[in-house]
Design a protein around this motif. Structure first.
Motif, PDB file in Angstrom:
ATOM      1  N   GLN A 212     -12.424 -46.433  90.789  1.00  0.00           N
ATOM      2  CA  GLN A 212     -11.198 -47.192  91.045  1.00  0.00           C
ATOM      3  C   GLN A 212     -11.188 -48.491  90.219  1.00  0.00           C
ATOM      4  O   GLN A 212     -10.180 -48.830  89.595  1.00  0.00           O
ATOM      5  N   ARG A 213     -12.334 -49.195  90.216  1.00  0.00           N
ATOM      6  CA  ARG A 213     -12.432 -50.448  89.449  1.00  0.00           C
ATOM      7  C   ARG A 213     -12.239 -50.181  87.962  1.00  0.00           C
ATOM      8  O   ARG A 213     -11.555 -50.927  87.264  1.00  0.00           O
ATOM      9  N   ALA A 214     -12.870 -49.081  87.480  1.00  0.00           N
ATOM     10  CA  ALA A 214     -12.769 -48.756  86.054  1.00  0.00           C
ATOM     11  C   ALA A 214     -11.324 -48.428  85.684  1.00  0.00           C
ATOM     12  O   ALA A 214     -10.847 -48.779  84.600  1.00  0.00           O
ATOM     13  N   LEU A 215     -10.623 -47.754  86.586  1.00  0.00           N
ATOM     14  CA  LEU A 215      -9.217 -47.412  86.311  1.00  0.00           C
ATOM     15  C   LEU A 215      -8.361 -48.674  86.273  1.00  0.00           C
ATOM     16  O   LEU A 215      -7.491 -48.814  85.404  1.00  0.00           O
ATOM     17  N   ILE A 216      -8.631 -49.574  87.200  1.00  0.00           N
ATOM     18  CA  ILE A 216      -7.883 -50.842  87.204  1.00  0.00           C
ATOM     19  C   ILE A 216      -8.179 -51.600  85.903  1.00  0.00           C
ATOM     20  O   ILE A 216      -7.280 -52.128  85.251  1.00  0.00           O
ATOM     21  N   GLY A 217      -9.479 -51.587  85.504  1.00  0.00           N
ATOM     22  CA  GLY A 217      -9.887 -52.245  84.260  1.00  0.00           C
ATOM     23  C   GLY A 217      -9.195 -51.655  83.044  1.00  0.00           C
ATOM     24  O   GLY A 217      -8.956 -52.358  82.047  1.00  0.00           O
ATOM     25  N   ALA A 218      -8.861 -50.381  83.116  1.00  0.00           N
ATOM     26  CA  ALA A 218      -8.189 -49.715  81.997  1.00  0.00           C
ATOM     27  C   ALA A 218      -6.664 -49.828  82.130  1.00  0.00           C
ATOM     28  O   ALA A 218      -5.919 -49.147  81.417  1.00  0.00           O
ATOM     29  N   HIS A 219      -6.216 -50.703  83.054  1.00  0.00           N
ATOM     30  CA  HIS A 219      -4.785 -50.950  83.291  1.00  0.00           C
ATOM     31  C   HIS A 219      -4.029 -49.674  83.660  1.00  0.00           C
ATOM     32  O   HIS A 219      -2.878 -49.485  83.286  1.00  0.00           O
TER      33      HIS A 219
ATOM     34  N   GLU B 251      -5.841 -39.129  78.505  1.00  0.00           N
ATOM     35  CA  GLU B 251      -5.136 -37.852  78.665  1.00  0.00           C
ATOM     36  C   GLU B 251      -3.763 -38.069  79.307  1.00  0.00           C
ATOM     37  O   GLU B 251      -3.033 -37.100  79.548  1.00  0.00           O
ATOM     38  N   GLY B 252      -3.462 -39.287  79.639  1.00  0.00           N
ATOM     39  CA  GLY B 252      -2.147 -39.578  80.231  1.00  0.00           C
ATOM     40  C   GLY B 252      -2.010 -39.100  81.662  1.00  0.00           C
ATOM     41  O   GLY B 252      -0.890 -38.870  82.140  1.00  0.00           O
ATOM     42  N   ALA B 253      -3.144 -38.938  82.378  1.00  0.00           N
ATOM     43  CA  ALA B 253      -3.082 -38.443  83.757  1.00  0.00           C
ATOM     44  C   ALA B 253      -2.504 -39.528  84.664  1.00  0.00           C
ATOM     45  O   ALA B 253      -3.023 -40.639  84.723  1.00  0.00           O
ATOM     46  N   ARG B 254      -1.452 -39.199  85.361  1.00  0.00           N
ATOM     47  CA  ARG B 254      -0.812 -40.168  86.254  1.00  0.00           C
ATOM     48  C   ARG B 254      -1.208 -39.895  87.711  1.00  0.00           C
ATOM     49  O   ARG B 254      -1.316 -40.816  88.493  1.00  0.00           O
ATOM     50  N   ARG B 255      -1.325 -38.637  88.022  1.00  0.00           N
ATOM     51  CA  ARG B 255      -1.750 -38.268  89.390  1.00  0.00           C
ATOM     52  C   ARG B 255      -3.110 -37.589  89.276  1.00  0.00           C
ATOM     53  O   ARG B 255      -3.232 -36.494  88.723  1.00  0.00           O
ATOM     54  N   LEU B 256      -4.123 -38.276  89.803  1.00  0.00           N
ATOM     55  CA  LEU B 256      -5.508 -37.865  89.615  1.00  0.00           C
ATOM     56  C   LEU B 256      -6.091 -37.446  90.965  1.00  0.00           C
ATOM     57  O   LEU B 256      -6.085 -38.225  91.921  1.00  0.00           O
ATOM     58  N   LEU B 257      -6.613 -36.226  91.003  1.00  0.00           N
ATOM     59  CA  LEU B 257      -7.141 -35.676  92.252  1.00  0.00           C
ATOM     60  C   LEU B 257      -8.658 -35.845  92.272  1.00  0.00           C
ATOM     61  O   LEU B 257      -9.332 -35.574  91.267  1.00  0.00           O
ATOM     62  N   LEU B 258      -9.191 -36.292  93.403  1.00  0.00           N
ATOM     63  CA  LEU B 258     -10.641 -36.495  93.529  1.00  0.00           C
ATOM     64  C   LEU B 258     -11.222 -35.492  94.516  1.00  0.00           C
ATOM     65  O   LEU B 258     -10.630 -35.226  95.555  1.00  0.00           O
ATOM     66  N   GLU B 259     -12.416 -34.971  94.181  1.00  0.00           N
ATOM     67  CA  GLU B 259     -13.142 -34.124  95.142  1.00  0.00           C
ATOM     68  C   GLU B 259     -13.870 -35.054  96.114  1.00  0.00           C
ATOM     69  O   GLU B 259     -15.078 -35.265  96.005  1.00  0.00           O
TER      70      GLU B 259
ATOM     71  N   SER C  42     -19.390 -40.003  96.284  1.00  0.00           N
ATOM     72  CA  SER C  42     -19.859 -41.054  97.189  1.00  0.00           C
ATOM     73  C   SER C  42     -18.824 -42.177  97.204  1.00  0.00           C
ATOM     74  O   SER C  42     -18.032 -42.334  96.267  1.00  0.00           O
ATOM     75  N   VAL C  43     -18.846 -42.964  98.251  1.00  0.00           N
ATOM     76  CA  VAL C  43     -17.947 -44.118  98.351  1.00  0.00           C
ATOM     77  C   VAL C  43     -18.213 -45.046  97.156  1.00  0.00           C
ATOM     78  O   VAL C  43     -17.289 -45.566  96.532  1.00  0.00           O
ATOM     79  N   HIS C  44     -19.499 -45.204  96.815  1.00  0.00           N
ATOM     80  CA  HIS C  44     -19.900 -46.057  95.690  1.00  0.00           C
ATOM     81  C   HIS C  44     -19.220 -45.601  94.391  1.00  0.00           C
ATOM     82  O   HIS C  44     -18.600 -46.392  93.678  1.00  0.00           O
ATOM     83  N   ASP C  45     -19.330 -44.292  94.084  1.00  0.00           N
ATOM     84  CA  ASP C  45     -18.748 -43.781  92.837  1.00  0.00           C
ATOM     85  C   ASP C  45     -17.226 -43.869  92.860  1.00  0.00           C
ATOM     86  O   ASP C  45     -16.592 -44.143  91.842  1.00  0.00           O
TER      87      ASP C  45
END
Ligand code: ZN
Ligand code: ZN
Length: 386
Positions: free
Chosen positions: A126-133, A105-113, A118-121
């Motif tokens: 974060q890892r998945a986003l890094i993996g997706a460059h 979706e081209g989201a550059r600024r992503l807001l998290l609830e 959880s810290v785990h999720d």
């Protein structure tokens, strides 16, 4: 009486539009909706798992596992494919799907609830986003953006809360008049009968685990019912609630199984005066913390300030505890907005004296244009002191 077969048709499109406008105001491209009541508020989807990705253009992508695929598709059909999309996540984990979707979706600024994540999720995402460059920015949502929208109820929500208040009051009147809390019964037996009576009034379920706290246990504000038998002369706190059409109502009465001592009677009347002062303070423009102060001052003047450890009340809605928070200000919290018409909340001061008794009285109110409306109506059920 029966509960409604389905929720009324809420204005989901309006809710999504307001949420998207709030995202644009906050300068973010998308919100990861992790808190399930928020997902339900925005889409009507009732699920025990799932995530939403709300983009600033006003489209909510429902990322659900196969158990909720059909339900998500039904929501899309009802609300509209231009504002809702069902995205099955069977083949990959939710964080990976969110990451792919957010980058897609081209989201550059992503807001998290953050409060619901959880810290785990969060780390997985974060890892998945890094993996997706992905090289965007992850932001916390300290304002609880969707919770803030949920704070003010619309006419349909208020109608459900009023109906819930009426039905819970009918259950409570029966519980008091029939002496459901009586000497010889255990707290668990009393709680089971309260739950059955709440259901018989048409509630789909209890809003929380019913509290029956007798004798010395009444001094524990959130006591769980036990096998303890109620005894003549003692105080019993009864706190119960129901979910009607998805909306929670909540009520407490404290009864005395006989004649209270003059000390306990004085304690009871101080709590009752505090509850009246709290209710009287509820009107548009007043800060939630000031409603707390109005009730708290009465107990402090009666020498019971130390005995009142919790807040005066909480918002009611899809959750039994939601915004606003009517309590003492906490320095770590963002400032709350003043009350406005359409806010629904409880007023429930209490005083808990270890070794003597705990007393709490709770009613539900709705803020109106010029004050408040009490939506529960139950006698106070306190015996006259001898
Ligand atoms: Zn309660
Ligand atoms: Zn409550």
């Amino acid at each position: 009486m029966r509960a409604p077969d389905s929720l009324p048709v809420f204005d989901f499109r309006g809710r999504l539009a307001r949420a998207a406008a709030a995202l644009r105001t906050a300068g973010v491209d998308a919100l990861v909706v992790s808190h399930l009541p928020n997902l339900r508020y925005l889409s009507g989807l009732e699920a025990t798992a799932g995530t939403g990705l709300l983009t600033a253009d006003g489209c909510l992508h429902l990322l659900v596992d196969p158990r909720y695929e059909a339900a998500a598709s039904a929501r899309v059909a009802e609300v509209g494919a231009d504002v809702l999309a069902a995205v099955p996540t069977a083949e990959v984990s939710a964080p990976v799907r969110i990451a792919r979707h957010a980058t897609g979706e081209g989201a550059r600024r992503l807001l998290l609830e953050s409060r619901a994540l959880s810290v785990h999720d969060a780390r997985q995402l974060q890892r998945a986003l890094i993996g997706a460059h992905w090289t965007g920015e992850l932001l916390d949502d300290p304002l609880d953006l969707i919770e803030d929208l949920r704070r003010v109820k619309d006419a349909q929500e208020l109608a459900l809360l009023r109906e819930g208040g009426t039905r819970l009051s009918a259950a409570a009147r029966g519980i008091l008049a029939d002496g459901v809390a009586r000497p010889g019964r255990t707290e668990l037996e009393v709680a089971a009968e309260i739950d059955a009576r709440v259901r018989a009034e048409g509630f789909s379920r209890a809003a929380f685990d019913t509290i029956v706290a007798s004798g010395p246990r009444s001094a524990f504000p959130h006591a769980r019912p036990t096998a303890r038998r109620l005894e003549a002369g003692e105080v019993v706190v009864l706190d119960f609630g129901g979910v009607y059409g998805g909306y929670c109502v909540d009520l407490t009465r404290t009864v005395c199984l006989g004649h209270p001592s003059s000390e306990v009677d004085r304690q009871y009347h101080a709590v009752r005066a505090a509850q009246q002062a709290g209710c009287a303070a509820v009107r548009p423009g007043v800060l939630p913390t000031d409603v707390d102060r109005a009730a708290r001052q009465v107990l402090e003047a009666a020498g019971l300030g130390e005995a009142f450890g919790h807040g005066t009340g909480h918002g009611l809605g899809l959750e039994v505890h939601e915004a606003p928070r009517l309590a003492r200000p906490r320095p770590e919290d963002a400032a709350q907005p003043p009350l406005e018409a359409g806010v629904a909340c409880t007023i429930e001061p209490g005083a808990y004296v270890t070794g003597r008794a705990g007393i709490r009285i709770e009613d539900d109110v709705v803020v109106t244009a010029d004050g408040h409306e009490r939506i529960t109506d139950v006698p106070f059920g306190w015996p006259t002191a001898h």
